[in-house]
Motif scaffolding. Structure first.
Motif, PDB file in Angstrom:
ATOM      1  N   ILE A   1       0.839  -1.201   0.000  1.00 52.38           N
ATOM      2  CA  ILE A   1       0.000   0.000   0.000  1.00 52.38           C
ATOM      3  C   ILE A   1       0.872   1.248   0.000  1.00 52.38           C
ATOM      4  O   ILE A   1       0.607   2.202  -0.733  1.00 52.38           O
ATOM      5  CB  ILE A   1      -0.952  -0.015   1.213  1.00 52.38           C
ATOM      6  N   LEU A   2       1.931   1.231   0.806  1.00 50.82           N
ATOM      7  CA  LEU A   2       2.860   2.370   0.819  1.00 50.82           C
ATOM      8  C   LEU A   2       3.488   2.581  -0.553  1.00 50.82           C
ATOM      9  O   LEU A   2       3.708   3.721  -0.975  1.00 50.82           O
ATOM     10  CB  LEU A   2       3.947   2.154   1.869  1.00 50.82           C
ATOM     11  N   ASP A   3       3.773   1.512  -1.255  1.00 50.44           N
ATOM     12  CA  ASP A   3       4.361   1.632  -2.591  1.00 50.44           C
ATOM     13  C   ASP A   3       3.436   2.386  -3.537  1.00 50.44           C
ATOM     14  O   ASP A   3       3.895   3.159  -4.385  1.00 50.44           O
ATOM     15  CB  ASP A   3       4.667   0.244  -3.159  1.00 50.44           C
ATOM     16  N   ARG A   4       2.105   2.162  -3.404  1.00 58.55           N
ATOM     17  CA  ARG A   4       1.140   2.845  -4.277  1.00 58.55           C
ATOM     18  C   ARG A   4       0.841   4.264  -3.810  1.00 58.55           C
ATOM     19  O   ARG A   4       0.342   5.085  -4.588  1.00 58.55           O
ATOM     20  CB  ARG A   4      -0.179   2.066  -4.340  1.00 58.55           C
ATOM     21  N   LEU A   5       1.128   4.563  -2.527  1.00 59.35           N
ATOM     22  CA  LEU A   5       0.774   5.869  -1.969  1.00 59.35           C
ATOM     23  C   LEU A   5       2.004   6.698  -1.605  1.00 59.35           C
ATOM     24  O   LEU A   5       1.938   7.571  -0.738  1.00 59.35           O
ATOM     25  CB  LEU A   5      -0.101   5.672  -0.718  1.00 59.35           C
ATOM     26  N   LYS A   6       3.109   6.470  -2.267  1.00 57.57           N
ATOM     27  CA  LYS A   6       4.359   7.118  -1.879  1.00 57.57           C
ATOM     28  C   LYS A   6       4.339   8.632  -2.051  1.00 57.57           C
ATOM     29  O   LYS A   6       5.140   9.336  -1.431  1.00 57.57           O
ATOM     30  CB  LYS A   6       5.527   6.513  -2.657  1.00 57.57           C
ATOM     31  N   ASP A   7       3.439   9.160  -2.873  1.00 62.99           N
ATOM     32  CA  ASP A   7       3.358  10.611  -3.060  1.00 62.99           C
ATOM     33  C   ASP A   7       2.174  11.221  -2.314  1.00 62.99           C
ATOM     34  O   ASP A   7       1.852  12.399  -2.488  1.00 62.99           O
ATOM     35  CB  ASP A   7       3.270  10.960  -4.550  1.00 62.99           C
ATOM     36  N   ILE A   8       1.511  10.426  -1.461  1.00 63.84           N
ATOM     37  CA  ILE A   8       0.335  10.881  -0.713  1.00 63.84           C
ATOM     38  C   ILE A   8       0.768  11.451   0.643  1.00 63.84           C
ATOM     39  O   ILE A   8       1.661  10.926   1.300  1.00 63.84           O
ATOM     40  CB  ILE A   8      -0.641   9.708  -0.485  1.00 63.84           C
TER      41      ILE A   8
ATOM     42  N   LEU B   1       1.971   4.388   9.003  1.00 62.94           N
ATOM     43  CA  LEU B   1       1.776   5.419   7.982  1.00 62.94           C
ATOM     44  C   LEU B   1       2.442   6.725   8.408  1.00 62.94           C
ATOM     45  O   LEU B   1       3.096   7.397   7.596  1.00 62.94           O
ATOM     46  CB  LEU B   1       0.287   5.646   7.727  1.00 62.94           C
ATOM     47  N   ALA B   2       2.280   7.088   9.667  1.00 66.28           N
ATOM     48  CA  ALA B   2       2.901   8.312  10.173  1.00 66.28           C
ATOM     49  C   ALA B   2       4.417   8.250  10.031  1.00 66.28           C
ATOM     50  O   ALA B   2       5.071   9.249   9.668  1.00 66.28           O
ATOM     51  CB  ALA B   2       2.507   8.541  11.627  1.00 66.28           C
ATOM     52  N   ALA B   3       5.003   7.079  10.285  1.00 67.40           N
ATOM     53  CA  ALA B   3       6.448   6.918  10.141  1.00 67.40           C
ATOM     54  C   ALA B   3       6.889   7.105   8.695  1.00 67.40           C
ATOM     55  O   ALA B   3       8.035   7.498   8.428  1.00 67.40           O
ATOM     56  CB  ALA B   3       6.866   5.534  10.642  1.00 67.40           C
ATOM     57  N   ALA B   4       5.971   6.833   7.757  1.00 73.18           N
ATOM     58  CA  ALA B   4       6.269   7.024   6.335  1.00 73.18           C
ATOM     59  C   ALA B   4       5.902   8.415   5.846  1.00 73.18           C
ATOM     60  O   ALA B   4       5.998   8.702   4.650  1.00 73.18           O
ATOM     61  CB  ALA B   4       5.523   5.977   5.511  1.00 73.18           C
ATOM     62  N   GLY B   5       5.458   9.290   6.760  1.00 71.71           N
ATOM     63  CA  GLY B   5       5.134  10.666   6.401  1.00 71.71           C
ATOM     64  C   GLY B   5       3.723  10.875   5.908  1.00 71.71           C
ATOM     65  O   GLY B   5       3.423  11.887   5.266  1.00 71.71           O
ATOM     66  N   ILE B   6       2.824   9.934   6.213  1.00 67.22           N
ATOM     67  CA  ILE B   6       1.440  10.024   5.767  1.00 67.22           C
ATOM     68  C   ILE B   6       0.524  10.135   6.984  1.00 67.22           C
ATOM     69  O   ILE B   6       0.564   9.288   7.882  1.00 67.22           O
ATOM     70  CB  ILE B   6       1.034   8.787   4.938  1.00 67.22           C
ATOM     71  N   VAL B   7      -0.296  11.163   7.020  1.00 69.24           N
ATOM     72  CA  VAL B   7      -1.257  11.351   8.098  1.00 69.24           C
ATOM     73  C   VAL B   7      -2.541  10.611   7.747  1.00 69.24           C
ATOM     74  O   VAL B   7      -3.108  10.812   6.665  1.00 69.24           O
ATOM     75  CB  VAL B   7      -1.568  12.840   8.315  1.00 69.24           C
ATOM     76  N   ALA B   8      -3.006   9.728   8.633  1.00 69.04           N
ATOM     77  CA  ALA B   8      -4.278   9.033   8.449  1.00 69.04           C
ATOM     78  C   ALA B   8      -5.300   9.639   9.404  1.00 69.04           C
ATOM     79  O   ALA B   8      -5.123   9.624  10.615  1.00 69.04           O
ATOM     80  CB  ALA B   8      -4.122   7.539   8.714  1.00 69.04           C
ATOM     81  N   ASP B   9      -6.381  10.177   8.865  1.00 65.00           N
ATOM     82  CA  ASP B   9      -7.369  10.914   9.641  1.00 65.00           C
ATOM     83  C   ASP B   9      -8.717  10.222   9.522  1.00 65.00           C
ATOM     84  O   ASP B   9      -9.243  10.051   8.417  1.00 65.00           O
ATOM     85  CB  ASP B   9      -7.455  12.345   9.107  1.00 65.00           C
TER      86      ASP B   9
END
Length: 471
Positions: free
Chosen positions: A411-418, A434-442
């Motif tokens: 999933i991270l591979d598909r959302l790397k620019d999100i 996700l947060a560790a990968a720089g993605i905020v999940a709300d």
């Protein structure tokens, strides 16, 4: 100019708005609410494409040219009636293969005739490569087919690009190869589309994005389509995995990436209104765009039923009542999302935008858990507005990831620019990863309208008040 298929609908002529209002392929807004059915009555094709392999009985693959059951026209009409009774939001019947609808004109138009007799409320559509489009204009008008899809991948008159895509065509009872084949196909496509426009038939043009072959050329395709009067242009990334068995896949031509698709969409959107919610549906797709309920409606579910029995199951009055409720709900959503959609240049006050991923099960709401998502809707958003970009599929749900592996990594591979994910619910473990990968999940916008929530969440992400000030 916006790339969204929905952004300018308010400014369309009333007759066009009425045609597309409940058509899930032509209206980005409608695809959250209305379903379609494809019936696989057209097995033959009159051209060969290097990206296509017409497969039969491939229930695990979701892409054009694939079907689990081929149907006769009578079987197709029965299936339509059964599905229409069960799926009351179904508004469109399409014939999209597994070959070409107009390479099988007898089966195609017999199917349409039967369906029109028993299900007069459905919109009728067909998909074609355009080689025989001009030949069957009168039959299309006779059957009240006012939406069609034409796949056109090149407008290069020399045939150089087309010859790399099409090994041959079958025209005038003979097989033709190379540049000559590509030139004839293009000539026939343009002739057919011009005649359709003259007859008031709306055209959605599909173009397969093939990196290294037509990716730089597709903006020229968009310009030509606009010149002709085509309604909508759909840029479809090539699906080219080795297991698909296509010529391109076997030769090592890779699938197009999300980023390549976005780049080409950006270039083409300067000239044409683009469709960006396409799912590249199977030839036997059933349900909302993005879902496939075909396995529920196999031949054995309707084979023993008569047309009289199926017409009772179809229940036209109940369908009309159900769709009236859909329209009430759409009105609510339109009010909630009012003034949210923007042209690209109006998204942000300072030019800063982010990509936002949304999990949804339909209805235009954030109503799906992160753990069960198989695809994300992707939006570009700034502090002033949003625009829909496309969808992205993932190989497996987070909660069904392969044993012994990190289920989040694909999933991270598909959302790397999100930068931001909006979901109905997410567990602490994936949220932290996700947060560790720089993605905020709300998850604070669960079961709220998508578009209004995307703007609010983006403004919150930028540390701004969620609600914009009203001028």
């Amino acid at each position: 100019m916006s790339c969204s298929s929905s952004g300018n609908e308010a400014f369309m002529p009333d007759d066009i708005k009425e045609k597309i209002h409940n058509h899930p392929c032509y209206s980005e807004g409608a695809h959250h609410h209305y379903a379609r059915i494809h019936v696989a009555v057209a097995p033959a094709c009159n051209i060969q494409c290097n990206y296509c392999n017409r497969k039969y009985d491939c229930s695990n693959e979701s892409r054009p040219g694939v079907t689990s059951e081929r149907l006769s026209p009578e079987e197709a009409a029965k299936k339509v009636l059964l599905v229409g009774g069960e799926v009351q939001r179904m508004s469109v019947l399409g014939i999209a293969g597994p070959g070409d609808a107009l390479a099988n004109p007898g089966k195609t138009f017999e199917t349409f005739g039967l369906v029109r007799q028993f299900a007069p409320d459905l919109k009728l559509c067909l998909s074609t490569n355009g080689l025989e489009l001009a030949t069957y204009i009168d039959e299309m008008v006779e059957h009240n087919i006012d939406h069609i899809t034409v796949t056109i991948n090149s407008v290069d008159e020399s045939g150089e690009i087309g010859s790399q895509i099409y090994p041959w065509i079958f025209y005038n009872n003979k097989r033709i190869y190379g540049k000559e084949a590509a030139q004839i196909l293009l000539e026939r496509q343009l002739e057919g589309m011009k005649k359709c426009v003259e007859k008031g038939i709306l055209i959605k043009a599909n173009s397969v994005l093939i990196p290294g072959i037509n990716d730089k050329h597709l903006p020229e395709v968009s310009k030509k389509l606009k010149e002709i009067g085509v309604f909508l242009h759909n840029i479809m990334p090539i699906l080219s995995e080795p297991e698909f068995g296509t010529r391109f896949a076997l030769d090592g031509v890779p699938s197009a990436t999300d980023q390549q698709q976005m780049e080409v969409q950006e270039a083409c959107g300067m000239d044409m209104k683009l469709m960006q919610h396409c799912r590249q549906c199977r030839a036997d797709a059933v349900g909302l765009i993005g879902e496939d309920r075909g396995a529920e409606f196999t031949k054995d579910t309707f084979a023993g039923l008569s047309f009289d029995e199926l017409q009772i199951k179809y229940d036209l009055e109940a369908r009309q009542a159900a769709q009236a409720k859909i329209e009430e709900f759409r009105f609510f959503l339109d009010q909630a999302n009012e003034r949210v959609r923007k042209e690209k240049e109006e998204l942000s006050s300072d030019g800063h935008t982010i990509l936002v991923a949304v999990t949804t099960a339909g209805e235009g709401m954030i109503n799906q858990h992160f753990g069960s998502v198989r695809e994300f809707l992707i939006y570009e958003a700034g502090d002033k507005g949003i625009r829909f970009i496309h969808h992205r599929k993932v190989e497996a749900e987070y909660c069904a990831g392969p044993d012994g592996t990190n289920p989040l990594q694909p999933i991270l591979d598909r959302l790397k620019d999100i930068k931001l994910i909006l979901t109905a619910k997410i567990g602490g473990c994936p949220q932290g990863d996700l947060a560790a990968a720089g993605i905020v999940a709300d998850q604070s916008y669960a079961y709220q309208p998508i578009e209004a929530s995307v703007l609010k969440a983006t403004r919150k992400y930028f540390n701004l008040p969620e609600e914009m000030e009203v001028n």
